[in-house]
Enzyme design. Structure first.
Site, short mmCIF file in Angstrom:
data_model
loop_
_atom_site.label_atom_id
_atom_site.label_comp_id
_atom_site.label_asym_id
_atom_site.label_seq_id
_atom_site.Cartn_x
_atom_site.Cartn_y
_atom_site.Cartn_z
NE ARG A 1 -2.69 0.58 3.55
CZ ARG A 1 -1.97 1.41 4.17
NH1 ARG A 1 -1.69 2.62 3.96
NH2 ARG A 1 -1.43 0.83 5.45
CE1 TYR B 1 -15.60 3.54 -18.55
CE2 TYR B 1 -15.13 4.45 -16.37
CZ TYR B 1 -15.44 3.46 -17.28
OH TYR B 1 -15.71 1.99 -16.77
CG ASP C 1 -9.43 8.45 -19.13
OD1 ASP C 1 -8.82 7.56 -19.93
OD2 ASP C 1 -10.23 8.08 -18.58
CE LYS D 1 -11.86 -0.37 -19.78
NZ LYS D 1 -12.29 1.02 -19.59
C1 LIG Z 1 -12.53 1.71 -18.61
C2 LIG Z 1 -12.30 3.36 -18.51
C3 LIG Z 1 -12.10 3.72 -17.32
C4 LIG Z 1 -12.34 3.24 -15.99
O1 LIG Z 1 -11.34 2.30 -15.69
P1 LIG Z 1 -11.44 0.74 -15.00
O2 LIG Z 1 -10.14 -0.12 -14.86
O3 LIG Z 1 -12.80 0.04 -15.29
O4 LIG Z 1 -11.76 1.51 -13.33
C5 LIG Z 1 -11.57 5.24 -17.38
N1 LIG Z 1 -11.57 5.81 -18.48
C6 LIG Z 1 -11.94 5.05 -19.74
C7 LIG Z 1 -11.61 6.32 -20.99
C8 LIG Z 1 -12.16 3.74 -19.71
O5 LIG Z 1 -12.19 3.28 -20.98
#
Ligand SMILES: *Cc1c(COP(=O)(O)O)cnc(C)c1O
Length: 391
Positions: A48, A102, A174, A199
């Site tokens: 952590r 998102y 992001d 992803k």
């Molecule tokens: C999936 C996704 C997230 C969130 O990610 P998790 O791993 O599901 O918490 C944030 N931003 C985008 C663009 C995403 O596709």
């Protein structure tokens, strides 16, 4: 002569690897210890605290991929996003966010921020002016996401970074959809990059993780909160993610190639009305994509002719799976109106340009001929159905 900066696939394969001095194994050993003696070392290692050997190694790789000084890995994309945001916001502060984000990020802001006394504004559009007019004296952060989901609109990263600098704000992006292979926002002036590593970084639909990359200074601030919130990733998954990243360059480049070929095929097809892909010259943001992206990514969306049944089309696919998530080596599709954007009202979806029949396509690494054949046979099926209904 040693090259100053290693190339993408070299970073993916090697940067941050842990040498196995004991057995001379080819890959990083996995340290699952949650307890480390601290007599001889200054650092207290603990999962952590985000500083186990495997975490530190992987952070080096991610920082190198995003051209930043430092990085942190989290238990999910949302853990990374929430911790990064909250590290720079306190009661009384304000944040300006892009309207197209998102869904989980929108939920975080609209469901949680009020109780911490943080106010927020979502833009109407993606132009820098749309952001600037929302900036208040107490604004601290600007937050963007490009390309957006599901219509793959782009935000001009440099112009938002410049705007943030002008007003002395933290800029955050992001970068999940592009991945570090196709876009490095810090090179364009952005302060903090967040990823859902679930992803493209993971890429095999078997890892849930998140990452933040930024200067050491900013990462220190984010770490100070992260160790209290406790959203660290299990070392086993850290180790799996390191393995996944070794092939990220070749995976994502294969996905870029497939997506462009697929977009071109769909655009020419008489049964397809619209195709949204930044790599197409017909995409309204194509020039911006060329300017700020190194590849156009593996995500695209399209609409069948209105007479054709999009749900039946999706069911008729044999190779391409219907799936909620994205970015795996396998191709998947979903209908945003029924899945990712089903919580929005029909009116809000219309405003965002998301038609009921819109299909979002996450392209995998299969042979493009097989993907095209699958699309073609599904179109023939819905076509037959449509003409049967018409007669
Ligand atoms: C999936 C996704 C997230 C969130 O990610 P998790 O791993 O599901 O918490 C944030 N931003 C985008 C663009 C995403 O596709």
């Amino acid at each position: 002569m040693e090259r100053k900066k290693k190339g993408l696939n070299t970073i993916c394969t090697h940067t941050g690897e842990i040498k196995d001095d004991t057995y001379k194994g080819a890959i990083s050993p996995l340290y699952m210890s949650t307890s480390y003696a601290f007599e001889d070392v200054d650092v207290k290692r603990y999962p952590r605290y985000f500083n186990t050997p495997n975490q530190e190694g992987l952070c080096k790789k991610i920082a190198a991929l995003e051209n930043t000084e430092a990085a942190l890995i989290f238990g999910s994309g949302m853990a990374a996003i929430s911790t990064a945001l909250m590290a720079f916001l306190r009661a009384g502060d304000h944040i300006v966010l892009q309207n197209l984000l998102y869904g989980g990020t929108i939920n975080l802001v609209t469901e949680e921020f009020e109780k911490y006394g943080i106010s927020y504004s979502f833009t109407e559009g993606l132009h820098a002016d749309d952001f600037e007019k929302l900036i208040r004296p107490n604004t601290k952060v600007i937050y963007i996401e490009t390309p957006s989901n599901p219509l793959l609109t782009l935000t001009d990263i440099s112009s938002i970074a410049a705007l943030a600098k002008k007003h002395n704000l933290i800029s955050m992006i992001d970068n999940t959809f592009a991945s570090p292979v196709n876009q490095n926002p810090v090179d364009l002036g952005i302060d903090i990059v967040v990823h859902s590593a679930t992803k493209y970084m993971g890429g095999h639909s078997d890892i849930c993780a998140g990452a933040v990359a930024a200067s050491s200074n900013h990462i220190e601030k984010i770490f100070a909160l992260a160790k209290n919130l406790g959203g660290s990733l299990s070392d086993y998954t850290v180790w799996l993610l390191e393995r996944s990243l070794k092939t990220m360059g070749i995976r994502v480049r294969a996905q870029n190639n497939n997506a462009l070929l697929m977009a071109e095929f769909l655009e020419k097809h008489e049964d397809i009305d619209k195709v949204y892909y930044p790599g197409l010259t017909s995409h309204p943001d194509h020039e911006l994509a060329v300017a700020q992206m190194k590849g156009f990514g593996g995500m695209l969306s399209f609409e069948l002719r209105e007479e054709l049944d999009a749900a039946l089309f999706q069911k008729s696919l044999q190779l391409i799976k219907s799936s909620m998530s994205l970015a795996g080596v396998e191709s998947t599709v979903l209908t945003p109106a029924k899945a990712s954007h089903s919580l929005l009202s029909a009116e809000e979806r219309k405003k965002q340009g998301i038609a009921d029949g819109l299909i979002r396509f996450s392209i995998g690494i299969e042979e493009i001929e097989d993907l095209i054949a699958d699309i073609e046979q599904a179109i023939q099926k819905v076509r037959k159905m449509a003409s049967a209904v018409a007669n």
